[in-house]
Write a protein that holds these residues in place. Structure first.
Motif: not given
Length: 470
Positions: A214, A216, A223, A228, A240, A263, A266, A268-272
């Motif tokens: 994926v 990210v 990015s 994942a 994941s 993540q 679909d 949200w993702t931790s980096t955000s």
């Protein structure tokens, strides 16, 4: 909630009337419950108890293992499975009377786990077993995993709403990974699956999920593609975990630090959503509509992230749907504890009113956004928390480091070994509001669940007991 084994007793009274199978026997309960040594505030003269079987050793630390007792909080049930998976029995939490029993299809040499999941369709009891088919007639015996889903509000003689047979290759050792809103079956390595089957308890649907690439945001200046791997399932989808492989400094030599993250479906993702400056995020557990994560500023690719006394770890509670941080606290520990996806699932609980959350060795007041650490220091031992009440009073086991893989994982609660006495463990009472902790009398058992009405559920190697608040 996952079951917990805390100690060993020489004898007990049996609500079921059958010491060999604690789920069999008449529906009445004994006149007097076993009086376990418990903290002040519980009436051991009343309540109820039943015998319990030792739980099978979990060969894959970080998974949810093979608990034989679970609590369905909305339905006010204590659910118990026979060790061989031949029967499940649901007791009224308050009275100890049998509400329903379930007898599944036979499975030889079964290892058994019982779990509770909550969703729009109500609470579901999941009976998960690994064993062998009978091989009767022309059929050969084979390894199999079976999943039975029973409605918590079933009638006296319950039937499975869904029954699933999952064939296992001979070279595969699957494990169960359960949250209160999702269920995965598959081999586990360091808290993640290369491939697993997701079970929807509401519909009985199953689907295979695999490690995948994926893209990210938040890796270095932009990015990046990452691999994942599924860690656990939730109402918002599969969580994941990933680790950045390219475009970063893998050896901490002054370049852009590598990113660990996760993540959620679909969505949200931790980096955000990471706290400022944090590049390492580990998803530890889910309870209700919250996800608990651990964060570091940076780390090397050669070492798994760990809670230590040399670098602070930020533990945070996120809204599962959005990633928004609801509470957080910074902690250190004199014990070197590996932070692994899902490792705190067995020790993560919400209070019945939802105001407090405990996870591993940290407690959070969600109304104020504040947390408190109950980790070890140079002069004190850490406390693995087990249950929390509506006023923020929590209980836990004093962490004993015995050099096993299980005790080196952050948030991992102890599981008794088969056929052996479990050594007595020290225990404690803490305040999640203030962060204060107090040792309990020697060998005092601590609850694994606290109900809104004050009842406490206690689980030892031999006994399940429920006492009202005094």
């Amino acid at each position: 909630m996952a079951a917990l084994v805390l100690g060993a007793l020489a004898g007990c009274s049996d609500a079921s009337g059958d010491a060999a199978d604690p789920t069999a026997g008449p529906t009445h309960r004994a006149a007097a419950p076993v009086r376990l040594p418990v903290p002040d505030g519980f009436d051991t003269e009343t309540g109820w108890s039943t015998t319990a079987s030792p739980e099978a050793t979990d060969l894959q630390p970080g998974s949810s293992g093979f608990p034989l007792v679970a609590v369905a909080p909305r339905s006010s049930l204590v659910v118990q499975a026979a060790a061989d998976g031949s029967r499940v029995r649901a007791f009224s939490l308050a009275s100890g009377k049998t509400v329903w029993t379930f007898t599944p299809k036979a499975l030889k040499s079964a290892r058994t786990g019982v779990f509770v999941e909550a969703g729009k369709g109500g609470e579901k009891v999941v009976l998960a077993r690994q064993g062998k088919t009978s091989g009767s007639g022309l059929n050969t015996s084979r390894r199999a995993t079976t999943i039975d889903v029973i409605a918590a509000d079933s009638a006296a003689k319950a039937t499975a709403e869904h029954h699933l047979d999952l064939t296992e290759p001979d070279d595969t050792a699957s494990s169960f990974t359960a949250t209160d809103s999702g269920f995965l079956v598959g081999p586990v390595t360091d808290g993640v699956h290369e491939q697993a089957v997701v079970i929807d308890a509401a519909t009985g649907a199953q689907r295979t999920v695999r490690a995948k690439t994926v893209t990210v945001p938040g890796c270095g200046s932009g990015s990046c593609p990452v691999q994942a791997s599924p860690a656990f399932a939730t109402s918002q989808g599969v969580v994941s975990a990933f680790q950045q492989q390219d475009g970063c400094d893998q050896w901490a030599q002054g370049g852009t630090p590598c990113t660990y993250g996760f993540q959620v479906g679909d969505v949200w993702t931790s980096t955000s959503v990471a706290p400022s400056g944090m590049r390492v995020g580990i998803p530890l557990a889910v309870a209700g509509q919250y996800l608990v994560a651990a964060w570091h500023t940076s780390d090397t690719q050669t070492d798994q992230p760990a809670l230590s006394d040399t670098k602070e770890t930020t533990l945070s509670v996120h809204d599962l749907a959005t990633g928004k941080i609801k509470a957080q606290v910074r902690c250190t520990s004199a014990d070197a504890l590996t932070l692994q996806p899902g490792s705190a699932q067995s020790s993560t609980r919400l209070s019945p009113n939802g105001d407090f959350l405990i996870s591993g060795q940290a407690g959070f007041d969600l109304s104020t956004g504040r947390g408190h650490c109950f980790m070890s220091t140079a002069s004190t031992k850490g406390i693995d928390l087990t249950a929390v009440s509506d006023d923020g009073t929590a209980y836990g086991i004093v962490h004993a480091v015995d050099q096993t893989e299980a005790t080196s994982l952050y948030g991992r609660l102890p599981i008794a070994q088969d056929g052996t006495d479990t050594p007595e463990r020290d225990s404690a009472r803490v305040s999640v509001r203030t962060g204060t902790a107090k040792a309990l009398p020697t060998a005092a058992e601590v609850p694994v669940y606290l109900a809104a009405d004050g009842h406490g559920v206690f689980r030892t190697r031999d006994v399940v007991a429920v006492y009202p608040g005094s």
